[in-house]
Structures are given as C-alpha cells and as structure tokens.
Design a protein around this motif. Structure first.
Motif, PDB file in Angstrom:
ATOM      1  N   UNK A  47      52.852  36.347  26.989  1.00 10.77           N
ATOM      2  CA  UNK A  47      51.635  36.755  27.696  1.00 10.77           C
ATOM      3  C   UNK A  47      51.077  35.603  28.524  1.00 10.77           C
ATOM      4  N   UNK A  48      50.515  35.948  29.683  1.00 13.55           N
ATOM      5  CA  UNK A  48      50.010  34.939  30.613  1.00 13.55           C
ATOM      6  C   UNK A  48      48.596  35.291  31.042  1.00 13.55           C
ATOM      7  N   UNK A  49      47.705  34.321  30.943  1.00 15.56           N
ATOM      8  CA  UNK A  49      46.363  34.428  31.512  1.00 15.56           C
ATOM      9  C   UNK A  49      46.299  33.494  32.703  1.00 15.56           C
ATOM     10  N   UNK A  50      46.047  34.064  33.886  1.00 17.32           N
ATOM     11  CA  UNK A  50      45.883  33.269  35.094  1.00 17.32           C
ATOM     12  C   UNK A  50      44.404  33.257  35.447  1.00 17.32           C
ATOM     13  N   UNK A  51      43.762  32.105  35.238  1.00 18.72           N
ATOM     14  CA  UNK A  51      42.352  31.944  35.588  1.00 18.72           C
ATOM     15  C   UNK A  51      42.301  31.521  37.052  1.00 18.72           C
ATOM     16  N   UNK A  52      41.866  32.439  37.907  1.00 20.17           N
ATOM     17  CA  UNK A  52      41.933  32.229  39.354  1.00 20.17           C
ATOM     18  C   UNK A  52      40.525  32.080  39.911  1.00 20.17           C
ATOM     19  N   UNK A  53      40.165  30.866  40.300  1.00 26.11           N
ATOM     20  CA  UNK A  53      38.839  30.610  40.848  1.00 26.11           C
ATOM     21  C   UNK A  53      38.612  31.321  42.160  1.00 26.11           C
ATOM     22  N   UNK A  54      37.358  31.368  42.583  1.00 26.22           N
ATOM     23  CA  UNK A  54      36.992  32.043  43.827  1.00 26.22           C
ATOM     24  C   UNK A  54      37.751  31.441  45.007  1.00 26.22           C
ATOM     25  N   UNK A  55      38.330  32.318  45.839  1.00 28.83           N
ATOM     26  CA  UNK A  55      39.013  31.870  47.043  1.00 28.83           C
ATOM     27  C   UNK A  55      40.294  31.108  46.796  1.00 28.83           C
ATOM     28  N   UNK A  56      40.900  31.280  45.604  1.00 30.98           N
ATOM     29  CA  UNK A  56      42.083  30.481  45.259  1.00 30.98           C
ATOM     30  C   UNK A  56      43.402  31.193  45.551  1.00 30.98           C
ATOM     31  N   UNK A  57      43.369  32.322  46.230  1.00 29.08           N
ATOM     32  CA  UNK A  57      44.605  33.025  46.574  1.00 29.08           C
ATOM     33  C   UNK A  57      45.134  33.890  45.452  1.00 29.08           C
ATOM     34  N   UNK A  58      44.239  34.464  44.675  1.00 30.98           N
ATOM     35  CA  UNK A  58      44.627  35.281  43.520  1.00 30.98           C
ATOM     36  C   UNK A  58      45.494  36.464  43.928  1.00 30.98           C
ATOM     37  N   UNK A  59      45.039  37.225  44.933  1.00 30.42           N
ATOM     38  CA  UNK A  59      45.773  38.422  45.344  1.00 30.42           C
ATOM     39  C   UNK A  59      47.161  38.057  45.852  1.00 30.42           C
ATOM     40  N   UNK A  60      47.241  36.989  46.627  1.00 31.45           N
ATOM     41  CA  UNK A  60      48.523  36.542  47.156  1.00 31.45           C
ATOM     42  C   UNK A  60      49.459  36.140  46.025  1.00 31.45           C
ATOM     43  N   UNK A  61      48.925  35.459  45.022  1.00 30.56           N
ATOM     44  CA  UNK A  61      49.741  35.023  43.881  1.00 30.56           C
ATOM     45  C   UNK A  61      50.255  36.224  43.099  1.00 30.56           C
ATOM     46  N   UNK A  62      49.389  37.187  42.854  1.00 32.09           N
ATOM     47  CA  UNK A  62      49.796  38.361  42.082  1.00 32.09           C
ATOM     48  C   UNK A  62      50.851  39.165  42.836  1.00 32.09           C
ATOM     49  N   UNK A  63      50.688  39.295  44.150  1.00 30.31           N
ATOM     50  CA  UNK A  63      51.686  40.015  44.947  1.00 30.31           C
ATOM     51  C   UNK A  63      53.036  39.303  44.904  1.00 30.31           C
ATOM     52  N   UNK A  64      53.019  37.985  44.980  1.00 31.16           N
ATOM     53  CA  UNK A  64      54.278  37.235  44.899  1.00 31.16           C
ATOM     54  C   UNK A  64      54.889  37.343  43.502  1.00 31.16           C
ATOM     55  N   UNK A  65      54.055  37.442  42.480  1.00 29.90           N
ATOM     56  CA  UNK A  65      54.582  37.629  41.121  1.00 29.90           C
ATOM     57  C   UNK A  65      55.317  38.963  41.022  1.00 29.90           C
ATOM     58  N   UNK A  66      54.719  40.008  41.569  1.00 30.01           N
ATOM     59  CA  UNK A  66      55.370  41.320  41.574  1.00 30.01           C
ATOM     60  C   UNK A  66      56.710  41.235  42.302  1.00 30.01           C
ATOM     61  N   UNK A  67      56.700  40.613  43.463  1.00 35.53           N
ATOM     62  CA  UNK A  67      57.937  40.488  44.231  1.00 35.53           C
ATOM     63  C   UNK A  67      58.983  39.679  43.478  1.00 35.53           C
ATOM     64  N   UNK A  68      58.551  38.609  42.820  1.00 37.79           N
ATOM     65  CA  UNK A  68      59.495  37.751  42.087  1.00 37.79           C
ATOM     66  C   UNK A  68      60.147  38.511  40.941  1.00 37.79           C
ATOM     67  N   UNK A  69      59.367  39.334  40.250  1.00 37.99           N
ATOM     68  CA  UNK A  69      59.925  40.130  39.166  1.00 37.99           C
ATOM     69  C   UNK A  69      60.982  41.094  39.692  1.00 37.99           C
ATOM     70  N   UNK A  70      60.685  41.748  40.813  1.00 39.85           N
ATOM     71  CA  UNK A  70      61.620  42.733  41.365  1.00 39.85           C
ATOM     72  C   UNK A  70      62.901  42.052  41.830  1.00 39.85           C
ATOM     73  N   UNK A  71      62.741  40.914  42.500  1.00 39.65           N
ATOM     74  CA  UNK A  71      63.925  40.184  42.971  1.00 39.65           C
ATOM     75  C   UNK A  71      64.753  39.684  41.788  1.00 39.65           C
TER      76      UNK A  71
END
Length: 703
Positions: A47-71
C-alpha cells in the motif's frame, strides 16, 4: 481489453517519464521498478500513501502511475480509479492514454486504453449495485434520488408520521436529511451526531429515529436509493466475506484521488476491498481537508500508515504553482496546524511580490477596493478570467456583486443554482424517472401535478394504483380522472407514458417526454424561452449515453454546474471575473486571488469554533484559498461589519479582528496596507484665528 504488452526499451524512444521529478517518479515506479522482472509483484505492490502538497503535480503523477501500470502489464479493466468527480476520471484517462501512446510509439492519444472502472465512489457503487442487485435483495430497476428528491421523500414521510404537527417545531426536512446523511457517512450513532453537530435537535432523538426507519421503508417500497445508499449498500455488500473477496479480486490495483475528502464509509469500503492494502494507492493532502460538513474526516489520511502497517509514505513537496513569497506565507499558516503529515513545500519560482494584507473600513470599502484592483490588473494586461475572488460563504460576496454590476464588470459566481436544481430540469427528469420506475412516488407526484386540474389527492390515487399494477401503462389508461382534468390533457399524458414504457429507445424517449412537456413549460413559466435552452442542453447531453438508466444515474451523480437561470453576465463579454466559495475553488488556480473577509467570525466562521477539529479545518480552508494564487495574493480585512437587521435603528455595527490564523509573528511575510490611504500631509493644519477651548466649555456646563 487485454493487457498491453510492454514495448522493448529501444522501441519506446524517449523516456515518457523524464519530466517527472524524483519524488513523482518514485510514486510512479512504486512496486514496479524501471525494468523489473516480473514487472508487477504477485498480489500487487505494498500500500502507498502519496502526500501531495498544493500545486505539486498530483494529477499528473497519478495519471503517469496509471500509465506505468498499464505499460508494465496491468489490465486496464482490472484497474479501479476513484476520483472526486467524473470529469476528473475522464481527465485522468486522457492523460494516461497520452503517456501510454508515447511509450508504445503511437501518435498522441491513438488507441489509448479505456479505463472502464474510473469514476467517483458513488458512480462505481451504483454500477456494482446494479450488477449485483439480484444477489443482495435489490430490484435491478431501482432509480436514484438526488438530494432534492430525497428531501421531498423525507418531508413526505415526516408528514405521514404526523411530525409536522407537533407542539414544538420539528426539524425541517432538509435538516432531517442532513442528520440522516451524517449518521450514514460518519458511521456514528444518531445520538453522537446530534450531540456533536445538531445539539438543538437532540430533544427529537426518538422521533428522528422513528422517522429515519420509516424513510428507509419508504425507499424500499418505492424501489429507490438515495445518494448515501450508494455507499451504504456497497459497504454492506462487502460485509459478506464471499462477495468481498469476489469483488476485490476483480481489481488488481485500486487508486484513490483526494483521499483527504473521504468519509468513514468510503475508508471501510477500501479496507474490505483490499484488507492487506496490497495494490492500494491513495493520494491526497491533509492540509486541504475541508469537507467535514459532508461527513469527510481528515483521520482517514492521517491514520492510513497505521491502518496498513506495510504502507509506504511518499511526499510531493515541490510546488509548481505559486511564487516563493506566497508559498512561504502559506507554509507558515499551515505549519501551525495541530496535527499533519510533515512536509515543507518549496518552489523555484522566484517573485518579489509578498502577499498583501489589506485593511479596509467596512464591506462596502472592501467591494470598492476589489473592483478597483481587478480593473487595475486588467488594464495591466491580466485578463479577468485569470483573477478570482474567494470567500468563506456565498453570502459574503453580496456587496461585491452589487459593486461589480454598478461598474459593468462581468462575473460568474460558482456556488449558485445547480443544473439539477432548476425546476424545469427536475420536471423533465421526473418524467423519465417515472417511466423508469413507476413506483417512485416523488417523481410521480411531480409529473402528475404538471397536468392541469390534477392536485395532490388525485396524484396520490394514481400512484396508489400504479403501486400494485402489473402493467402501469394499462392502469393509467383505465384510470378516470376527476372532471377538473380535461380528457385530452389526460389522454396525451397516458399516450406519452405508454410510449416511454414500451419503446425503450434512447435518446428518442427523451424527445417524446420533451414534446409532451413543452406545452406545460409555456404555461407554467414566464421565461420559458430561457428554460428551453436548458432543455436543449439536456438533449445534447443525452446523446452521449447508451440508455435511459445510464443517463439518469450519471446525471444525478455528476450533474453539470449551471443553467441559464444563473445570475451572470458572460453574454456581455468573453472575459469575466470568477467569484467562488473557497470550497468550490478547490483544485483551481488563478494568477491573482483576492480573499474576502479574512477576519475572525468569517475565517474561522463563528459557526465553526466549537471544537479544536472545527478550528483546524477552518485553518485548512484559508490555506486552500491562499494556495490558489500563482503570483498575486490579496487578503482583505474589513474592520467594521454593519448589523443589517438593525439598519432601521441607525448605524449599528461591530468591529472585527484579523483572522487568528495570521499571527503577529507572521506579519513580516505580508505587505500591509490600509485603504483608502491617509492624506499625504497627515492631519490638516489648524486654521488661523482664535482657538476655542472646548474643554473649558464642557467644564463650565457643570460648574
């Protein structure tokens, strides 16, 4: 869709993850590794908890995580992505698709993998309940009440129990639903909720318990679920060990966005889906937990590492949004929080403009200052759309709205009338809901009373007949309405209802319902033309759904924002200023942000200072407002508030103090100014001639 095969490194070309910083990349690669073999660990990563501060690119990181899993070989159909809104899920799917396309050497977005299980908790819950309905005692044709319909059913049940006729005023239907909803979402007892959030209703505990029991029975009899049932029934379904294992095994990975805004029931669902947490990733920021009024609890994100002992915690601290002075002030503010996940946001965006603390005499002066400042920024080249005015409560912008209108400054206010709250939209959707589920009395009562001459008694008689009818269409056709109802009006309605029940063609049945409703619209509303535009929008939306059931469900769970009824002036100018409550502004950003009423009593609200938890949430609310600003931040502090209810008695007012969240020790991080400024020369010079001795005159009066 089968899992995508990984392309050889040489075929992938440039690294699609090269733009991520080290912390973002660590989250994206969690449990995978750059070229791990096998690419995905058996049973899923820890399990992973990603504490993402304001303006830290949270959405971009999560989208890349999804892509990385699929790849890496994950099957997109076995990936559950839970977001705060359906639009957020669609954005995640779009971004992940672009990354996957780059990795596989396809043109941007070509053949991007679909994420069929991406959506909100409530939306996914509705799908699973529909799918498993026969196994959990639900009739598959259930319909879903929006908040307005749920309030109406609560009110109807309250009336039937005689609770509206008590010697002392019983809580309003909206209050009753709010209490019920809080009990469900917080997993607390009725007594606890009444004591903590509704102490003025505590004397009604026993009648409220009886009301809620009857409300649950009414929903069952009418084959309807309300918004809270979508979580309650999903969690209840997972209490069965066999079903929990079956559903949990459908998803190899569960990713949750905005975890700080989840409630106890949602946390319980995740725990039952993934008891050991393997394959579970949650993303959020405890410093932005501001939805306790919806039942959300910051404890979910604070306690995640303890709940899942093997959890890994990563933190995103680089802020890409705000300049350093704004970020320093924001960090100082949230650094005084009583409890939080430790992080220190930083940025390489310089900037020399410190956030401003602007003292003004009163709310009228506040409105004038903001209007002038907005126009100055616009003259300097900053579009109105790049500016926002934020406030704690919708009513706080009243004076500003008048000033903007006087100066002809176009604006849009978020937090106003929602699409599904407009009467004409509710009318048309009620027709479709009645056709979908004739047992639903709230929709039926609304539709039948659209027919000229049909009152509540006649409508109730019709619905009583439909309750027991094997063929609702035939039951309507044989019903004899009273003489006040024109025969042709009744026959037109019966024909329309029969067509909707028989045809099941979408979106043609929406047009059939609309054709019957338009004459009623013309008769009922003076502004029928403007309302027809909303019906056009509804028709356009309908074309994007496969069936009537999907349309009704999705529109209820994720409605559009506004209607032509909304009070805005955007038709006069392509550019407009944004006015928004802080809650509605979450997730947004603007170049310049003005925050109104940064005083005790407003932020924190005088209604939210009863407990330490409430005060800490108010601190987070101001933090969210401040971190919406990219380059310019103005906190406005009115010094006087007039008591408007006493205006007829004269100049009644109270003085306000700067918000307690901005301590004296922190003032060095702000530029302080007063408006309007004092005259440059100070006090005017004394005029020539003799000087009166006023004190001597006062003493003489008592000599």
């Amino acid at each position: 869709m089968p899992a995508l095969a990984r392309a050889p490194a040489a075929a992938r070309g440039d690294d699609p993850f090269a733009d991520l910083n080290a912390e973002q990349r660590a989250a994206v690669e969690h449990g995978i590794g750059a070229d791990a073999a096998p690419p995905l660990l058996p049973g899923g990563p820890a399990p992973l908890l990603l504490v993402a501060g304001a303006g830290s690119g949270k959405t971009n990181t999560l989208a890349h995580r999804v892509a990385r899993l699929i790849v890496a070989g994950a099957d997109a159909q076995r990936l559950l992505l839970l977001t705060f809104s359906r639009r957020a899920a669609q954005e995640m799917e779009r971004r992940a698709g672009r990354v996957v396309a780059r990795v596989l050497g396809r043109r941007d977005g070509a053949d991007a993998p679909a994420l069929p299980w991406a959506g909100t908790f409530h939306g996914i819950g509705a799908r699973l309940l529909r799918e498993y309905a026969p196994r959990i005692g639900l009739a598959p044709g259930f319909t879903i009440h929006d908040r307005g319909d749920a309030e109406d059913l609560m009110g109807l049940t309250r009336l039937e129990l005689g609770l509206a006729e008590t010697a002392k005023r019983f809580p309003h239907k909206g209050t009753c639903l709010a209490i019920y909803s809080r009990v469900v979402n917080t997993c607390a007892s009725l007594e606890q909720v009444l004591q903590s959030a509704y102490p003025w209703c505590a004397e009604w505990q026993a009648p409220l318990k009886r009301l809620f029991g009857a409300y649950v029975e009414a929903k069952a009899a009418q084959n309807v679920l309300d918004y809270d049932d979508l979580l309650l029934f999903w969690a209840g379904m997972l209490e069965d060990a066999g079903l929990a294992a079956e559903i949990g095994e459908r998803f190899d990975h569960v990713l949750v966005d905005e975890y700080q805004d989840t409630n106890r029931l949602q946390a319980a669902i995740l725990k039952r889906l993934k008891p050991d947490g393997r394959g579970l990733m949650v993303v959020g920021d405890d410093a932005q937990a501001i939805y306790s009024f919806r039942g959300a609890t910051v404890r979910n994100i604070l306690d995640f590492p303890a709940e899942f002992g093997a959890a890994r915690v990563l933190t995103l601290e680089r802020n890409y949004r705000s300049t350093r002075p704004i970020l320093d002030a924001s960090n100082t503010l949230i650094g005084r929080a009583a409890e939080r996940h430790a992080k220190a946001l930083w940025t390489d965006r310089g900037g020399t403009r410190a956030p401003q603390l602007v003292a003004v005499p009163d709310e009228a002066a506040q409105a004038r200052w903001v209007a002038e400042r907005v126009l100055e920024e616009r003259e300097g080249g900053l579009a109105l759309k790049a500016q926002a005015v934020l406030f704690r409560t919708a009513s706080h912008s009243a004076a500003l709205e008048l000033e903007l209108a006087r100066r002809d400054i176009p604006f849009v206010k978020f937090g106003g009338l929602k699409f599904l709250e407009a009467a004409h939209i509710k009318d048309l959707l009620a027709i479709l809901r009645m056709a979908e589920n004739p047992q639903g009395r709230i929709a039926g009562l609304r539709v039948l009373r659209l027919i000229p001459g049909v009152g509540p008694v006649t409508a109730a008689r019709v619905l009583d007949r439909l309750d027991t009818a094997a063929d609702p269409g035939a039951a309507l056709a044989t019903f004899l309405p009273p003489g006040a109802v024109a025969p042709q009006e009744w026959q037109d309605f019966v024909a329309m209802f029969a067509a909707l029940r028989a045809a099941r063609a979408w979106p043609a049945d929406l047009e059939a319902a609309r054709a019957w409703y338009l004459p009623q619209l013309e008769r009922l509303y003076d502004d029928a033309g403007a309302r027809r535009a909303d019906l056009d929008q509804l028709s356009a939306l309908a074309a994007g759904y496969a069936s009537r059931e999907r349309f009704l469900t999705e529109l209820t769970l994720d409605p559009p924002e506004a209607t032509s009824d909304r009070s805005d002036r955007t038709h006069r100018d392509d550019d407009y200023l944004v006015l928004s409550t802080i809650h509605s502004a979450k997730g947004q950003e603007w170049t310049a942000v003005h925050v109104l009423n940064v005083v005790d009593g407003c932020i924190p609200s005088d209604m939210a200072v009863g407990t330490r938890e409430e005060i800490e949430e108010e601190r987070r609310l101001l933090y969210v407002a401040m971190t919406r600003a990219k380059e310019r931040l103005h906190l406005v502090v009115p010094q006087r508030f007039y008591v408007t209810q006493q205006a007829v008695r004269g100049d009644r007012h109270v003085y306000a103090a700067r918000s307690r969240f901005i301590a004296d020790a922190d003032l060095g991080r702000y530029e302080q100014l007063a408006w309007p400024p004092a005259p440059a020369s100070g006090l005017p010079a004394a005029p020539g001639g003799p000087v009166l001795d006023i004190r001597r005159q006062a003493r003489a009066a008592w000599a």
